[in-house]
Write a protein that holds these residues in place. Structure first.
Motif, PDB file in Angstrom:
ATOM      1  N   ALA A  97      28.210  51.032  39.278  1.00  0.00           N
ATOM      2  CA  ALA A  97      29.592  51.624  38.844  1.00  0.00           C
ATOM      3  C   ALA A  97      30.132  50.427  38.369  1.00  0.00           C
ATOM      4  N   HIS A  98      30.313  50.267  36.817  1.00  0.00           N
ATOM      5  CA  HIS A  98      30.993  49.300  36.222  1.00  0.00           C
ATOM      6  C   HIS A  98      31.788  50.200  35.125  1.00  0.00           C
ATOM      7  N   PRO A  99      33.281  50.334  35.108  1.00  0.00           N
ATOM      8  CA  PRO A  99      33.876  51.159  33.994  1.00  0.00           C
ATOM      9  C   PRO A  99      33.574  50.460  32.569  1.00  0.00           C
TER      10      PRO A  99
ATOM     11  N   ARG B 150      31.766  44.642  28.790  1.00  0.00           N
ATOM     12  CA  ARG B 150      32.824  43.380  29.249  1.00  0.00           C
ATOM     13  C   ARG B 150      32.464  42.830  30.341  1.00  0.00           C
ATOM     14  N   SER B 151      31.505  42.956  31.287  1.00  0.00           N
ATOM     15  CA  SER B 151      31.169  42.688  32.395  1.00  0.00           C
ATOM     16  C   SER B 151      30.495  41.266  32.305  1.00  0.00           C
ATOM     17  N   ARG B 152      30.922  40.064  33.176  1.00  0.00           N
ATOM     18  CA  ARG B 152      30.092  38.935  33.133  1.00  0.00           C
ATOM     19  C   ARG B 152      29.345  39.095  34.631  1.00  0.00           C
ATOM     20  N   ALA B 153      30.172  39.150  35.651  1.00  0.00           N
ATOM     21  CA  ALA B 153      29.454  38.919  37.021  1.00  0.00           C
ATOM     22  C   ALA B 153      28.309  40.110  37.504  1.00  0.00           C
ATOM     23  N   ASN B 154      28.755  41.460  37.197  1.00  0.00           N
ATOM     24  CA  ASN B 154      27.879  42.414  37.574  1.00  0.00           C
ATOM     25  C   ASN B 154      26.819  42.584  36.603  1.00  0.00           C
ATOM     26  N   ARG B 155      27.038  42.143  35.218  1.00  0.00           N
ATOM     27  CA  ARG B 155      26.068  42.375  34.385  1.00  0.00           C
ATOM     28  C   ARG B 155      24.808  41.292  34.831  1.00  0.00           C
ATOM     29  N   LYS B 156      25.360  39.914  35.318  1.00  0.00           N
ATOM     30  CA  LYS B 156      24.168  39.160  35.592  1.00  0.00           C
ATOM     31  C   LYS B 156      23.398  39.776  36.960  1.00  0.00           C
TER      32      LYS B 156
ATOM     33  N   HIS C  30      29.083  47.001  42.644  1.00  0.00           N
ATOM     34  CA  HIS C  30      30.275  47.478  41.636  1.00  0.00           C
ATOM     35  C   HIS C  30      31.428  46.092  41.749  1.00  0.00           C
ATOM     36  N   PRO C  31      32.211  46.178  40.969  1.00  0.00           N
ATOM     37  CA  PRO C  31      33.509  45.321  40.935  1.00  0.00           C
ATOM     38  C   PRO C  31      34.663  46.020  41.920  1.00  0.00           C
ATOM     39  N   PHE C  32      35.115  45.017  42.593  1.00  0.00           N
ATOM     40  CA  PHE C  32      36.132  45.505  43.378  1.00  0.00           C
ATOM     41  C   PHE C  32      37.252  45.880  42.801  1.00  0.00           C
ATOM     42  N   TYR C  33      37.917  46.974  42.725  1.00  0.00           N
ATOM     43  CA  TYR C  33      39.020  47.596  42.010  1.00  0.00           C
ATOM     44  C   TYR C  33      39.798  48.123  42.846  1.00  0.00           C
ATOM     45  N   TRP C  34      41.086  47.519  43.057  1.00  0.00           N
ATOM     46  CA  TRP C  34      42.142  48.036  44.080  1.00  0.00           C
ATOM     47  C   TRP C  34      41.891  48.191  45.229  1.00  0.00           C
ATOM     48  N   TYR C  35      40.938  47.173  45.660  1.00  0.00           N
ATOM     49  CA  TYR C  35      40.717  47.223  47.184  1.00  0.00           C
ATOM     50  C   TYR C  35      39.572  48.412  47.498  1.00  0.00           C
ATOM     51  N   SER C  36      39.012  48.679  46.614  1.00  0.00           N
ATOM     52  CA  SER C  36      38.018  49.785  46.809  1.00  0.00           C
ATOM     53  C   SER C  36      37.123  49.743  45.525  1.00  0.00           C
TER      54      SER C  36
ATOM     55  N   THR D  88      31.810  42.321  43.710  1.00  0.00           N
ATOM     56  CA  THR D  88      32.371  41.084  43.023  1.00  0.00           C
ATOM     57  C   THR D  88      33.889  41.405  43.119  1.00  0.00           C
ATOM     58  N   THR D  89      34.508  40.145  43.535  1.00  0.00           N
ATOM     59  CA  THR D  89      36.002  40.124  43.663  1.00  0.00           C
ATOM     60  C   THR D  89      36.514  39.251  42.594  1.00  0.00           C
ATOM     61  N   GLY D  90      37.875  39.527  42.264  1.00  0.00           N
ATOM     62  CA  GLY D  90      38.536  38.662  41.425  1.00  0.00           C
ATOM     63  C   GLY D  90      39.069  37.628  42.234  1.00  0.00           C
ATOM     64  N   GLY D  91      39.590  38.100  43.431  1.00  0.00           N
ATOM     65  CA  GLY D  91      40.216  37.138  44.453  1.00  0.00           C
ATOM     66  C   GLY D  91      39.229  36.135  44.957  1.00  0.00           C
ATOM     67  N   PRO D  92      39.803  34.775  45.184  1.00  0.00           N
ATOM     68  CA  PRO D  92      39.099  33.946  45.823  1.00  0.00           C
ATOM     69  C   PRO D  92      38.907  34.112  47.486  1.00  0.00           C
TER      70      PRO D  92
ATOM     71  N   HIS E  28      35.861  35.369  43.608  1.00  0.00           N
ATOM     72  CA  HIS E  28      36.483  34.754  42.499  1.00  0.00           C
ATOM     73  C   HIS E  28      35.302  34.756  41.249  1.00  0.00           C
ATOM     74  N   SER E  29      34.840  36.176  41.152  1.00  0.00           N
ATOM     75  CA  SER E  29      33.929  36.266  40.116  1.00  0.00           C
ATOM     76  C   SER E  29      34.084  36.102  38.688  1.00  0.00           C
ATOM     77  N   THR E  30      35.486  36.101  38.451  1.00  0.00           N
ATOM     78  CA  THR E  30      35.813  35.756  37.112  1.00  0.00           C
ATOM     79  C   THR E  30      35.982  34.368  36.724  1.00  0.00           C
ATOM     80  N   ARG E  31      35.813  33.367  37.689  1.00  0.00           N
ATOM     81  CA  ARG E  31      36.021  31.999  37.780  1.00  0.00           C
ATOM     82  C   ARG E  31      34.597  31.226  38.015  1.00  0.00           C
TER      83      ARG E  31
HETATM   84  C1  LIG Z   1      41.542  47.711  37.645  1.00  0.00           C
HETATM   85  C2  LIG Z   1      41.112  46.512  38.255  1.00  0.00           C
HETATM   86  C3  LIG Z   1      41.290  46.482  39.732  1.00  0.00           C
HETATM   87  C4  LIG Z   1      41.067  45.067  40.481  1.00  0.00           C
HETATM   88  N1  LIG Z   1      41.344  45.183  41.840  1.00  0.00           N
HETATM   89  C5  LIG Z   1      40.676  44.038  42.460  1.00  0.00           C
HETATM   90  C6  LIG Z   1      41.053  43.890  43.642  1.00  0.00           C
HETATM   91  O1  LIG Z   1      41.534  44.870  44.416  1.00  0.00           O
HETATM   92  N2  LIG Z   1      40.570  42.986  44.557  1.00  0.00           N
HETATM   93  C7  LIG Z   1      40.059  41.788  43.666  1.00  0.00           C
HETATM   94  O2  LIG Z   1      39.547  40.993  44.214  1.00  0.00           O
HETATM   95  N3  LIG Z   1      39.748  41.858  42.377  1.00  0.00           N
HETATM   96  C8  LIG Z   1      40.314  43.026  41.761  1.00  0.00           C
HETATM   97  N4  LIG Z   1      39.910  42.912  40.254  1.00  0.00           N
HETATM   98  C9  LIG Z   1      39.129  42.103  39.556  1.00  0.00           C
HETATM   99  C10 LIG Z   1      37.611  42.359  39.482  1.00  0.00           C
HETATM  100  O3  LIG Z   1      37.173  42.625  40.700  1.00  0.00           O
HETATM  101  C11 LIG Z   1      37.149  41.316  38.792  1.00  0.00           C
HETATM  102  O4  LIG Z   1      37.698  41.315  37.462  1.00  0.00           O
HETATM  103  C12 LIG Z   1      35.396  41.789  38.688  1.00  0.00           C
HETATM  104  O5  LIG Z   1      34.990  41.519  40.015  1.00  0.00           O
HETATM  105  C13 LIG Z   1      34.729  41.014  37.772  1.00  0.00           C
HETATM  106  O6  LIG Z   1      33.345  41.419  37.453  1.00  0.00           O
HETATM  107  P1  LIG Z   1      32.646  41.654  36.023  1.00  0.00           P
HETATM  108  O7  LIG Z   1      32.726  40.194  35.516  1.00  0.00           O
HETATM  109  O8  LIG Z   1      31.323  42.436  36.333  1.00  0.00           O
HETATM  110  O9  LIG Z   1      33.633  42.866  35.447  1.00  0.00           O
HETATM  111  C14 LIG Z   1      40.303  44.350  39.683  1.00  0.00           C
HETATM  112  C15 LIG Z   1      40.141  44.271  38.401  1.00  0.00           C
HETATM  113  C16 LIG Z   1      40.723  45.584  37.677  1.00  0.00           C
HETATM  114  C17 LIG Z   1      40.301  45.638  36.105  1.00  0.00           C
END
Ligand SMILES: Cc1cc2nc3c(=O)[nH]c(=O)nc-3n(C[C@H](O)[C@H](O)[C@H](O)COP(=O)(O)O)c2cc1C
Length: 179
Positions: free
Chosen positions: A9-11, A15-21, A65-71, A107-111, A151-154
């Motif tokens: 589930a990637h919306p 544009r995905s980097r991490a989940n794509r790999k 899936h990427p973690f979105y809003w803690y879910s 994958t999370t954005g947060g470290p 920290h998957s974006t970094r």
């Molecule tokens: C709508 C939205 C909500 C997000 N919520 C969180 C979050 O709750 N916690 C977090 O660590 N990262 C959050 N992120 C960051 C994503 O998890 C991160 O961009 C993603 O894992 C990167 O993977 P990708 O390269 O496959 O897109 C959010 C990003 C978006 C766009």
């Protein structure tokens, strides 16, 4: 060998980097059925009977899936609400998932250090897992420790590739019966 059902589930998969790999690393697994939900159901009309049939045909249910809003992203939540029906997945006659394995990979954005009382996310990441775990357990599935790329974006390309390989290896391990 267990059959793996990957619910991806990637919306915005383009544009995905991490989940794509990560999902690319799973392509060689012959026992894995790949279900990119946002590509299969762009209008959000889920084929519930088909999804239930696939669940019945597989042994290891895997969410990526990427973690979105803690879910989870909303289409995966809709998939759960629609597919995990009463008397299919739970309830007196709901035995379809009993004995299967469940693995979550996000994958999370947060470290890592942001998921702590002193960090901006305030809670350990594991504090957000009970809805997944309890869903799996209510349906009679075996819960396994989630896989996380922080920290998957970094992260560097090397770290990302290593993580993708570790996800693949974990799936191989679980599908060959190891715990
Ligand atoms: C709508 C939205 C909500 C997000 N919520 C969180 C979050 O709750 N916690 C977090 O660590 N990262 C959050 N992120 C960051 C994503 O998890 C991160 O961009 C993603 O894992 C990167 O993977 P990708 O390269 O496959 O897109 C959010 C990003 C978006 C766009």
């Amino acid at each position: 060998m267990k059959k793996i059902l990957c619910l991806y589930a990637h919306p915005n998969p383009q544009r995905s980097r991490a989940n794509r790999k990560i999902v690319e690393s799973l392509t060689p697994l012959a026992n894995l059925s790949f279900r990119p939900l946002y590509e299969l159901y762009p209008e959000f009309y889920i084929d519930v009977k088909r999804e239930q049939q696939l669940l019945q045909e597989h042994d290891l249910i895997f969410f990526q899936h990427p973690f979105y809003w803690y879910s989870m992203p909303p289409l995966l939540k809709l998939w759960m609400d629609s597919v995990l029906e009463f008397d299919f997945a739970y309830g007196p006659k709901g035995r379809a998932l009993v004995g299967k394995d469940f693995l979550l990979s996000i994958t999370t954005g947060g470290p890592l250090d942001s998921y702590a009382p002193s960090g901006y996310n305030r809670f350990p990441l594991s504090a957000f897992f009970p809805p997944y775990e309890q869903t799996a357990r209510l349906c009679g599935m075996q819960w396994h420790e989630p896989l996380v790329l922080h920290h998957s974006t970094r992260v560097s390309e090397d770290t990302l590739l290593q993580h993708a390989e570790s996800v693949r290896q974990r799936l191989v391990q679980l599908s060959t019966g190891a715990q």
